[in-house]
Design an enzyme around this catalytic site. Structure first.
Site, PDB file in Angstrom:
ATOM      1  N   THR A 127       0.814  -1.212   0.000  1.00 52.09           N
ATOM      2  CA  THR A 127       0.000   0.000   0.000  1.00 52.09           C
ATOM      3  C   THR A 127       0.850   1.266   0.000  1.00 52.09           C
ATOM      4  O   THR A 127       1.895   1.331   0.655  1.00 52.09           O
ATOM      5  CB  THR A 127      -0.926  -0.008   1.243  1.00 52.09           C
ATOM      6  OG1 THR A 127      -1.663  -1.235   1.236  1.00 52.09           O
ATOM      7  CG2 THR A 127      -1.885   1.166   1.230  1.00 52.09           C
ATOM      8  N   GLU A 128       0.370   2.244  -0.729  1.00 52.97           N
ATOM      9  CA  GLU A 128       1.033   3.559  -0.787  1.00 52.97           C
ATOM     10  C   GLU A 128      -0.002   4.638  -0.486  1.00 52.97           C
ATOM     11  O   GLU A 128      -1.209   4.366  -0.571  1.00 52.97           O
ATOM     12  CB  GLU A 128       1.618   3.771  -2.190  1.00 52.97           C
ATOM     13  CG  GLU A 128       2.648   2.714  -2.529  1.00 52.97           C
ATOM     14  CD  GLU A 128       3.352   2.961  -3.861  1.00 52.97           C
ATOM     15  OE1 GLU A 128       2.987   3.925  -4.571  1.00 52.97           O
ATOM     16  OE2 GLU A 128       4.269   2.184  -4.157  1.00 52.97           O
ATOM     17  N   PHE A 157       0.703   2.399   5.992  1.00 48.56           N
ATOM     18  CA  PHE A 157      -0.113   1.386   6.689  1.00 48.56           C
ATOM     19  C   PHE A 157       0.609   0.044   6.775  1.00 48.56           C
ATOM     20  O   PHE A 157      -0.027  -1.010   6.665  1.00 48.56           O
ATOM     21  CB  PHE A 157      -1.466   1.169   5.978  1.00 48.56           C
ATOM     22  CG  PHE A 157      -2.335   2.382   5.843  1.00 48.56           C
ATOM     23  CD1 PHE A 157      -2.314   3.398   6.771  1.00 48.56           C
ATOM     24  CD2 PHE A 157      -3.227   2.485   4.766  1.00 48.56           C
ATOM     25  CE1 PHE A 157      -3.143   4.507   6.639  1.00 48.56           C
ATOM     26  CE2 PHE A 157      -4.063   3.582   4.623  1.00 48.56           C
ATOM     27  CZ  PHE A 157      -4.017   4.606   5.557  1.00 48.56           C
ATOM     28  N   GLU A 243      -3.097 -14.989   2.518  1.00 50.86           N
ATOM     29  CA  GLU A 243      -3.251 -13.824   3.396  1.00 50.86           C
ATOM     30  C   GLU A 243      -4.704 -13.733   3.873  1.00 50.86           C
ATOM     31  O   GLU A 243      -4.980 -13.456   5.041  1.00 50.86           O
ATOM     32  CB  GLU A 243      -2.856 -12.551   2.635  1.00 50.86           C
ATOM     33  CG  GLU A 243      -3.210 -11.278   3.375  1.00 50.86           C
ATOM     34  CD  GLU A 243      -2.583 -10.017   2.770  1.00 50.86           C
ATOM     35  OE1 GLU A 243      -1.819 -10.128   1.802  1.00 50.86           O
ATOM     36  OE2 GLU A 243      -2.871  -8.930   3.288  1.00 50.86           O
TER      37      GLU A 243
HETATM   38  C1  LIG Z   1      -4.168  -1.477  10.364  1.00 50.59           C
HETATM   39  C2  LIG Z   1      -3.814  -1.645   8.931  1.00 50.59           C
HETATM   40  C3  LIG Z   1      -2.805  -2.527   8.579  1.00 50.59           C
HETATM   41  C4  LIG Z   1      -2.427  -2.666   7.245  1.00 50.59           C
HETATM   42  N1  LIG Z   1      -1.359  -3.458   6.915  1.00 50.59           N
HETATM   43  C5  LIG Z   1      -0.865  -3.430   5.646  1.00 50.59           C
HETATM   44  C6  LIG Z   1       0.353  -4.061   5.314  1.00 50.59           C
HETATM   45  O1  LIG Z   1       0.981  -4.730   6.143  1.00 50.59           O
HETATM   46  N2  LIG Z   1       0.824  -3.960   4.058  1.00 50.59           N
HETATM   47  C7  LIG Z   1       0.163  -3.260   3.088  1.00 50.59           C
HETATM   48  O2  LIG Z   1       0.657  -3.200   1.968  1.00 50.59           O
HETATM   49  N3  LIG Z   1      -1.007  -2.643   3.366  1.00 50.59           N
HETATM   50  C8  LIG Z   1      -1.525  -2.701   4.617  1.00 50.59           C
HETATM   51  N4  LIG Z   1      -2.690  -2.052   4.924  1.00 50.59           N
HETATM   52  C9  LIG Z   1      -3.377  -1.323   3.883  1.00 50.59           C
HETATM   53  C10 LIG Z   1      -4.699  -1.964   3.468  1.00 50.59           C
HETATM   54  O3  LIG Z   1      -4.465  -3.163   2.779  1.00 50.59           O
HETATM   55  C11 LIG Z   1      -5.462  -0.921   2.637  1.00 50.59           C
HETATM   56  O4  LIG Z   1      -5.885   0.090   3.551  1.00 50.59           O
HETATM   57  C12 LIG Z   1      -6.637  -1.508   1.907  1.00 50.59           C
HETATM   58  O5  LIG Z   1      -6.202  -2.351   0.883  1.00 50.59           O
HETATM   59  C13 LIG Z   1      -7.535  -0.430   1.294  1.00 50.59           C
HETATM   60  O6  LIG Z   1      -6.779   0.492   0.575  1.00 50.59           O
HETATM   61  P1  LIG Z   1      -6.975   2.082   0.861  1.00 50.59           P
HETATM   62  O7  LIG Z   1      -6.846   2.289   2.308  1.00 50.59           O
HETATM   63  O8  LIG Z   1      -6.055   2.801  -0.041  1.00 50.59           O
HETATM   64  O9  LIG Z   1      -8.468   2.367   0.456  1.00 50.59           O
HETATM   65  P2  LIG Z   1      -9.011   2.707  -1.015  1.00 50.59           P
HETATM   66  O10 LIG Z   1      -8.422   1.751  -1.981  1.00 50.59           O
HETATM   67  O11 LIG Z   1      -8.841   4.150  -1.254  1.00 50.59           O
HETATM   68  O12 LIG Z   1     -10.549   2.381  -0.843  1.00 50.59           O
HETATM   69  C14 LIG Z   1     -11.480   3.271  -0.209  1.00 50.59           C
HETATM   70  C15 LIG Z   1     -12.861   2.624  -0.250  1.00 50.59           C
HETATM   71  O13 LIG Z   1     -13.250   2.415  -1.612  1.00 50.59           O
HETATM   72  C16 LIG Z   1     -13.597   1.062  -1.803  1.00 50.59           C
HETATM   73  N5  LIG Z   1     -13.222   0.622  -3.149  1.00 50.59           N
HETATM   74  C17 LIG Z   1     -12.000   0.699  -3.737  1.00 50.59           C
HETATM   75  N6  LIG Z   1     -12.054   0.174  -4.962  1.00 50.59           N
HETATM   76  C18 LIG Z   1     -13.323  -0.241  -5.163  1.00 50.59           C
HETATM   77  C19 LIG Z   1     -14.012  -0.868  -6.238  1.00 50.59           C
HETATM   78  N7  LIG Z   1     -13.395  -1.182  -7.369  1.00 50.59           N
HETATM   79  N8  LIG Z   1     -15.343  -1.132  -6.093  1.00 50.59           N
HETATM   80  C20 LIG Z   1     -15.984  -0.839  -4.954  1.00 50.59           C
HETATM   81  N9  LIG Z   1     -15.386  -0.243  -3.897  1.00 50.59           N
HETATM   82  C21 LIG Z   1     -14.076   0.039  -4.004  1.00 50.59           C
HETATM   83  C22 LIG Z   1     -12.799   0.276  -0.768  1.00 50.59           C
HETATM   84  O14 LIG Z   1     -13.413  -0.960  -0.480  1.00 50.59           O
HETATM   85  C23 LIG Z   1     -12.893   1.239   0.416  1.00 50.59           C
HETATM   86  O15 LIG Z   1     -14.123   1.042   1.073  1.00 50.59           O
HETATM   87  C24 LIG Z   1      -3.113  -1.937   6.250  1.00 50.59           C
HETATM   88  C25 LIG Z   1      -4.154  -1.070   6.611  1.00 50.59           C
HETATM   89  C26 LIG Z   1      -4.483  -0.911   7.925  1.00 50.59           C
HETATM   90  C27 LIG Z   1      -5.557   0.076   8.280  1.00 50.59           C
END
Ligand SMILES: Cc1cc2nc3c(=O)[nH]c(=O)nc-3n(C[C@H](O)[C@H](O)[C@H](O)COP(=O)(O)OP(=O)(O)OC[C@H]3O[C@@H](n4cnc5c(N)ncnc54)[C@H](O)[C@@H]3O)c2cc1C
Length: 381
Positions: A127-128, A157, A243
């Site tokens: 994630t970025e 994150f 995962e």
């Molecule tokens: C506590 C914690 C631990 C984490 N650990 C890791 C880690 O170890 N490594 C890592 O790489 N990442 C990690 N993450 C990141 C996590 O995987 C991401 O937060 C997650 O994948 C969602 O990405 P985003 O936060 O950018 O949300 P976004 O991608 O911006 O999404 C925002 C909202 O839009 C919705 N959405 C997005 N695309 C679609 C679509 N096509 N159709 C319908 N809805 C959609 C999503 O479901 C969400 O509700 C962690 C996050 C947290 C909070």
């Protein structure tokens, strides 16, 4: 409760020793870990000594040669005790397997023994700030330069973000090629140009160090490329099934624990001259939750069998993650209600579980993304 058939006697022996160990060595420190925002490195080393890290690693690579059910036992006991700060599942189930499956022989020899002993803590850097669900949108780059790749970008994150020594990190190696231009690297956090950012303040999982990581001209030797150049997206997609099972296992174990605590509490607490348990509403809520958990548990155990047999497909793993994490959060929410005001107090495990459960619907691929995967699978014919 339907008897579980996925585990054998050895797993139950392991379960008892993991539980005993966590009760003695982790539970008494959890409040302090929450305050400091991360667990002590010592608990990783102790876990390494006990064989609790990467237990499924083949013996020729320094592991115990068990199958993923051993990882599942460790994971379940962590979540049953509400120890969400302990990032072993991310390490053993999610990050280290990339090294085993795609690492060069040199990388395996260099890193896997430390992953088993706890001297090397891993993280997964996908994630970025600008890309989470849509991994094709990452902007970290890796450019070839002699025997090295030079990486620039930032991650956020990242679980185990502060403690990590080694990050399995995705970067663009052909930015114009979309998903076909992503590669995965092993990046040492001690490398020049690698910095760890803030340990992020979260709503729950407070003892878990989740943080930003930054890369400025970080030189990574070519032997630390995982698999083939530009083939990383495929690796990410295939590893995500494990995962998702890992997250689901924690969720169902957490839900079982919270329900158990609630069943005890409602039989003690009184209102209007009777126990909370005597109200039909309470009995109905408990019955609904127990039914939901039983269904999630049974489906998940079957998925675990399929995973161990190498037959678990992405859509089925997505269903397990979706159902388990929705059930966990719903159960926590209903249980907080049954605890009344006490359910909202941090000192009560149910309050912490409620906060921990919320993020499970977001990470490891959000539950909306799980639905996309399941929907696409249904419509692919
Ligand atoms: C506590 C914690 C631990 C984490 N650990 C890791 C880690 O170890 N490594 C890592 O790489 N990442 C990690 N993450 C990141 C996590 O995987 C991401 O937060 C997650 O994948 C969602 O990405 P985003 O936060 O950018 O949300 P976004 O991608 O911006 O999404 C925002 C909202 O839009 C919705 N959405 C997005 N695309 C679609 C679509 N096509 N159709 C319908 N809805 C959609 C999503 O479901 C969400 O509700 C962690 C996050 C947290 C909070």
């Amino acid at each position: 409760m339907i008897p579980r058939t996925v585990f054998e006697e050895d797993h139950e022996i392991l379960r008892r020793s993991v539980r005993e160990f966590l009760l003695e060595e982790a539970v008494p420190h959890n409040d302090r870990w929450e305050e400091q925002g991360q667990v002590d490195r010592k608990i990783w080393l102790q876990a390494g000594e006990m064989g609790l890290l990467c237990p499924d690693l083949p013996e020729d690579l320094g592991g115990l040669g068990l199958d993923f059910r051993a990882n599942a036992v460790v994971n379940e006991e962590i979540w049953r005790l509400g120890l969400s700060g302990i990032g072993w599942p991310l390490h053993s189930d999610i990050a280290a397997p990339y090294i085993t499956r795609y690492g060069t022989d040199e990388a395996k020899a260099e890193y896997l023994p430390g992953c088993v002993s706890g001297e090397i803590i891993t993280a997964l850097g996908l994630t970025e700030p600008g890309a989470g669900s849509d991994l094709q949108g990452i902007s970290t780059t890796a450019v070839e330069d002699g025997d090295h790749f030079v990486l620039n970008g930032s991650k956020t994150f990242i679980t185990n973000g502060q403690l990590s020594d080694l990050v399995v990190l995705a970067a663009k190696t052909d930015p114009a090629a979309g998903a076909k231009g992503i590669s995965v690297f092993l990046v040492e956090t001690a490398s020049d140009g690698f910095t760890k950012g803030t340990n992020l303040k979260k709503v729950g999982m407070k003892a878990q160090d989740t943080s930003e990581q930054f890369l400025v001209d970080v030189r990574v030797p070519k032997r630390n490329l995982l698999g083939q150049l530009n083939a990383g997206f495929g690796y990410l997609m295939s590893e995500l099934a494990q995962e998702r099972i890992s997250v689901a296992l924690g969720a169902v174990a957490g839900a079982e624990a919270v329900l158990e605590q609630t069943v005890a509490y409602v039989q003690e607490r009184k209102a209007f001259g009777k126990t909370i348990a005597a109200f039909q509403n309470t009995q109905f809520k408990l019955a609904e939750m127990d039914t939901d958990i039983s269904l999630a548990r049974t489906f998940l155990d079957r998925c675990l069998e399929l995973l161990v047999a190498g037959k678990l497909d992405a859509a089925t793993a997505a269903k397990a993650k979706l159902s388990a994490t929705e059930v966990y959060h719903r159960v926590c929410d209903e249980c907080v209600q049954l605890f009344g005001g006490y359910g909202y107090m941090w000192e009560y495990p149910v309050a912490r579980a409620w906060a921990d459960s919320r993020v499970q619907r977001i990470y490891a691929g959000s539950n909306e993304v799980m639905k996309l995967i399941i929907g696409r699978d249904l419509l692919k014919g």
